[in-house]
Design an enzyme around this catalytic site. Structure first.
Site, PDB file in Angstrom:
ATOM      1  N   ASN A  94       0.831  -1.209   0.000  1.00 33.47           N
ATOM      2  CA  ASN A  94       0.000   0.000   0.000  1.00 33.47           C
ATOM      3  C   ASN A  94       0.861   1.254   0.000  1.00 33.47           C
ATOM      4  O   ASN A  94       1.904   1.310   0.643  1.00 33.47           O
ATOM      5  CB  ASN A  94      -0.930   0.011   1.214  1.00 33.47           C
ATOM      6  CG  ASN A  94      -1.884  -1.175   1.207  1.00 33.47           C
ATOM      7  OD1 ASN A  94      -2.082  -1.795   0.161  1.00 33.47           O
ATOM      8  ND2 ASN A  94      -2.457  -1.492   2.344  1.00 33.47           N
ATOM      9  N   HIS A 111       5.886  -0.763  -2.680  1.00 32.77           N
ATOM     10  CA  HIS A 111       5.376  -0.050  -3.861  1.00 32.77           C
ATOM     11  C   HIS A 111       5.466   1.469  -3.703  1.00 32.77           C
ATOM     12  O   HIS A 111       4.787   2.207  -4.417  1.00 32.77           O
ATOM     13  CB  HIS A 111       3.927  -0.468  -4.158  1.00 32.77           C
ATOM     14  CG  HIS A 111       3.812  -1.858  -4.710  1.00 32.77           C
ATOM     15  ND1 HIS A 111       2.624  -2.540  -4.847  1.00 32.77           N
ATOM     16  CD2 HIS A 111       4.775  -2.709  -5.172  1.00 32.77           C
ATOM     17  CE1 HIS A 111       2.847  -3.741  -5.370  1.00 32.77           C
ATOM     18  NE2 HIS A 111       4.144  -3.871  -5.558  1.00 32.77           N
ATOM     19  N   GLY A 177      -5.119  -9.174   3.181  1.00 28.39           N
ATOM     20  CA  GLY A 177      -5.846  -8.227   2.338  1.00 28.39           C
ATOM     21  C   GLY A 177      -5.222  -7.986   0.986  1.00 28.39           C
ATOM     22  O   GLY A 177      -5.208  -6.853   0.504  1.00 28.39           O
ATOM     23  N   THR A 178      -4.735  -9.049   0.364  1.00 29.02           N
ATOM     24  CA  THR A 178      -4.173  -8.887  -0.988  1.00 29.02           C
ATOM     25  C   THR A 178      -4.679 -10.007  -1.888  1.00 29.02           C
ATOM     26  O   THR A 178      -4.820 -11.148  -1.445  1.00 29.02           O
ATOM     27  CB  THR A 178      -2.625  -8.793  -0.964  1.00 29.02           C
ATOM     28  OG1 THR A 178      -2.144  -8.729  -2.305  1.00 29.02           O
ATOM     29  CG2 THR A 178      -1.979  -9.949  -0.243  1.00 29.02           C
TER      30      THR A 178
HETATM   31  P1  OAD Z   1      -6.433  -5.953  -4.859  1.00 24.06           P
HETATM   32  O1  OAD Z   1      -7.505  -4.953  -5.109  1.00 24.06           O
HETATM   33  O2  OAD Z   1      -5.915  -6.716  -5.996  1.00 24.06           O
HETATM   34  O3  OAD Z   1      -6.928  -7.008  -3.769  1.00 24.06           O
HETATM   35  C1  OAD Z   1      -7.513  -6.609  -2.578  1.00 24.06           C
HETATM   36  C2  OAD Z   1      -7.870  -7.844  -1.766  1.00 24.06           C
HETATM   37  O4  OAD Z   1      -8.415  -7.392  -0.530  1.00 24.06           O
HETATM   38  C3  OAD Z   1      -8.924  -8.743  -2.415  1.00 24.06           C
HETATM   39  O5  OAD Z   1      -8.503 -10.102  -2.331  1.00 24.06           O
HETATM   40  C4  OAD Z   1     -10.180  -8.527  -1.566  1.00 24.06           C
HETATM   41  O6  OAD Z   1     -10.962  -9.700  -1.429  1.00 24.06           O
HETATM   42  C5  OAD Z   1      -9.570  -8.136  -0.225  1.00 24.06           C
HETATM   43  N1  OAD Z   1     -10.431  -7.280   0.603  1.00 24.06           N
HETATM   44  C6  OAD Z   1     -11.330  -6.342   0.205  1.00 24.06           C
HETATM   45  N2  OAD Z   1     -11.901  -5.764   1.267  1.00 24.06           N
HETATM   46  C7  OAD Z   1     -11.369  -6.357   2.370  1.00 24.06           C
HETATM   47  C8  OAD Z   1     -11.559  -6.207   3.765  1.00 24.06           C
HETATM   48  N3  OAD Z   1     -12.415  -5.332   4.278  1.00 24.06           N
HETATM   49  N4  OAD Z   1     -10.827  -6.987   4.599  1.00 24.06           N
HETATM   50  C9  OAD Z   1      -9.946  -7.890   4.101  1.00 24.06           C
HETATM   51  N5  OAD Z   1      -9.729  -8.081   2.800  1.00 24.06           N
HETATM   52  C10 OAD Z   1     -10.419  -7.317   1.941  1.00 24.06           C
HETATM   53  O7  OAD Z   1      -5.261  -5.170  -4.087  1.00 24.06           O
HETATM   54  P2  OAD Z   1      -3.758  -5.638  -3.836  1.00 24.06           P
HETATM   55  O8  OAD Z   1      -3.658  -7.111  -3.710  1.00 24.06           O
HETATM   56  O9  OAD Z   1      -3.210  -4.804  -2.747  1.00 24.06           O
HETATM   57  O10 OAD Z   1       0.128  -1.979  -7.287  1.00 24.06           O
HETATM   58  O11 OAD Z   1      -3.086  -5.193  -5.186  1.00 24.06           O
HETATM   59  C11 OAD Z   1      -1.700  -5.371  -5.335  1.00 24.06           C
HETATM   60  C12 OAD Z   1      -1.138  -4.259  -6.169  1.00 24.06           C
HETATM   61  O12 OAD Z   1      -1.887  -4.139  -7.388  1.00 24.06           O
HETATM   62  C13 OAD Z   1      -1.249  -2.860  -5.559  1.00 24.06           C
HETATM   63  O13 OAD Z   1      -0.202  -2.571  -4.669  1.00 24.06           O
HETATM   64  C14 OAD Z   1      -1.216  -1.977  -6.753  1.00 24.06           C
HETATM   65  C15 OAD Z   1      -2.169  -2.740  -7.630  1.00 24.06           C
HETATM   66  O14 OAD Z   1      -2.075  -2.528  -8.972  1.00 24.06           O
HETATM   67  C16 OAD Z   1       0.587  -0.931  -7.982  1.00 24.06           C
HETATM   68  O15 OAD Z   1      -0.078   0.068  -8.208  1.00 24.06           O
HETATM   69  C17 OAD Z   1       1.999  -1.099  -8.474  1.00 24.06           C
END
Ligand code: OAD
Length: 238
Positions: A94, A111, A177-178
Site C-alpha cells: 500500500n 510499492h 488483504g491482498t
Molecule cells: P487488490 O484490489 O488486488 O486485492 C484486494 C484484496 O483485498 C482482495 O482479495 C479482496 O478480497 C480483499 N479485501 C477487500 N476488502 C477487504 C476487507 N475489508 N478486509 C480484508 N480483505 C479485503 O489489491 P492488492 O492485492 O493490494 O500496485 O493489489 C496489489 C497491487 O496491485 C497494488 O499494490 C497496486 C495494484 O495494482 C501498484 O499500483 C503497483
C-alpha cells in the site's frame, strides 16, 4: 506453535475499511482507471498531468483517512514481538500511510508512498504533502520533473533484497488483504514455504493462491486481523 521471526505482507484489503479503496474488487480503482494510463512509466510519459491528477486525489484522501482495527492490531503485534525480543517485518504494497498512523515502525513500502516524490531529472527523493503539477519545480535541480515516488508496473519494487532475506529466515509468513494477483509479492508465500515457515492468509475471501497457504481465516480485516493477532499474542514467548 511459537514464532520468533515473522514477515507480514499487506495489500489494499487492510485499508479498505478506512475508505482507501481496493484495486480489483467490484468498483475498484482499476475498474475506474486504466492502469496503463496512470500506473506505468509509459502512461506518465504520454500524459503526466493525468497521472498527477490521479495521485493528487489519492494523496488528498489520506488527509481524512484513519487506521482501522486491522492496522492497530498489526502495530500491537509489532510491540509484543519486540518486547519478547522477537523479529517482525511488515511489508506493505500500500502507498497510504495508515500503518504509520497506527504506530507500525518496522515497515517497508515495497510499492512506494503517496506522500513522497522523486525527481526524474536529478534523482532526489523526499516527503511531499501537496498536489503535484507538470511545472512543479524540483527543490534541488529546479526542473519540473517531479513524479510520485510510487512503483509503477514495469518498475522494480523497493527493498526486494531485504524482503527476500527476511522471508528466507522467517518462521511465520502472513498475507493480509491482498488478491495475490501482482508479482513479486504474490510469490512471497512460495519463498516462505521453501524456508519452512508456517503460512497464513487473512483476507475477505480466499485469494487466487489461497491453496498455497497452510492456514486461512476469512472476513473483514478489522475483525479477522484483530482476532488473529489477539490469539497470537497469547502465544508469543521470549
Ligand atoms: P487488490 O484490489 O488486488 O486485492 C484486494 C484484496 O483485498 C482482495 O482479495 C479482496 O478480497 C480483499 N479485501 C477487500 N476488502 C477487504 C476487507 N475489508 N478486509 C480484508 N480483505 C479485503 O489489491 P492488492 O492485492 O493490494 O500496485 O493489489 C496489489 C497491487 O496491485 C497494488 O499494490 C497496486 C495494484 O495494482 C501498484 O499500483 C503497483
Amino acid at each position: 506453535m511459537k514464532f520468533g521471526r515473522m514477515v507480514l505482507l499487506t495489500g489494499a484489503g487492510v485499508s479498505a475499511e478506512s475508505g482507501m479503496g481496493t484495486f480489483r474488487d467490484q468498483g475498484g480503482i482499476w475498474t475506474r482507471h486504466r492502469l496503463e494510463d496512470v500506473a506505468t512509466p509509459e502512461g506518465f510519459a504520454r500524459n503526466p498531468q493525468l497521472v498527477h491528477d490521479f495521485y493528487n486525489a489519492r494523496r488528498k484522501a489520506l488527509k481524512d483517512a484513519a487506521p482501522n482495527p486491522a492496522h492497530h492490531a498489526l502495530s500491537r503485534l509489532e510491540r509484543a514481538m519486540a518486547a519478547a525480543g522477537n523479529e517482525l517485518l511488515l511489508v506493505t504494497q500500500n502507498v497510504d500511510d495508515l500503518h504509520e498512523k497506527a504506530g507500525s515502525q518496522s515497515l517497508l513500502h515495497m510499492h512506494g508512498e503517496l506522500k513522497r516524490v522523486a525527481c526524474v531529472s536529478c534523482g532526489v527523493k523526499g516527503a511531499w504533502d501537496d498536489d503535484l503539477f507538470t511545472d512543479t519545480e524540483c527543490w534541488r535541480c529546479g526542473t519540473g520533473a517531479l513524479r510520485p515516488d510510487v512503483v509503477w508496473f514495469g518498475e522494480m519494487p523497493y527493498g526486494m533484497d531485504a524482503i527476500y532475506d527476511r522471508i528466507a529466515a522467517c518462521d511465520l509468513f502472513v498475507s493480509i488483504g491482498t488478491s495475490g494477483e501482482v508479482y513479486p509479492a504474490a510469490g512471497f508465500v512460495h519463498e516462505a514455504r521453501q524456508a519452512g515457515a508456517h503460512t497464513v492468509e487473512l483476507n475477505l475471501e480466499p485469494s487466487v493462491n489461497a491453496r498455497d497457504f497452510r492456514e486461512g481465516r476469512y472476513g473483514p480485516a478489522s475483525q479477522v486481523v484483530d482476532e488473529w493477532v489477539s490469539d497470537l499474542i497469547g502465544r508469543i514467548s521470549p
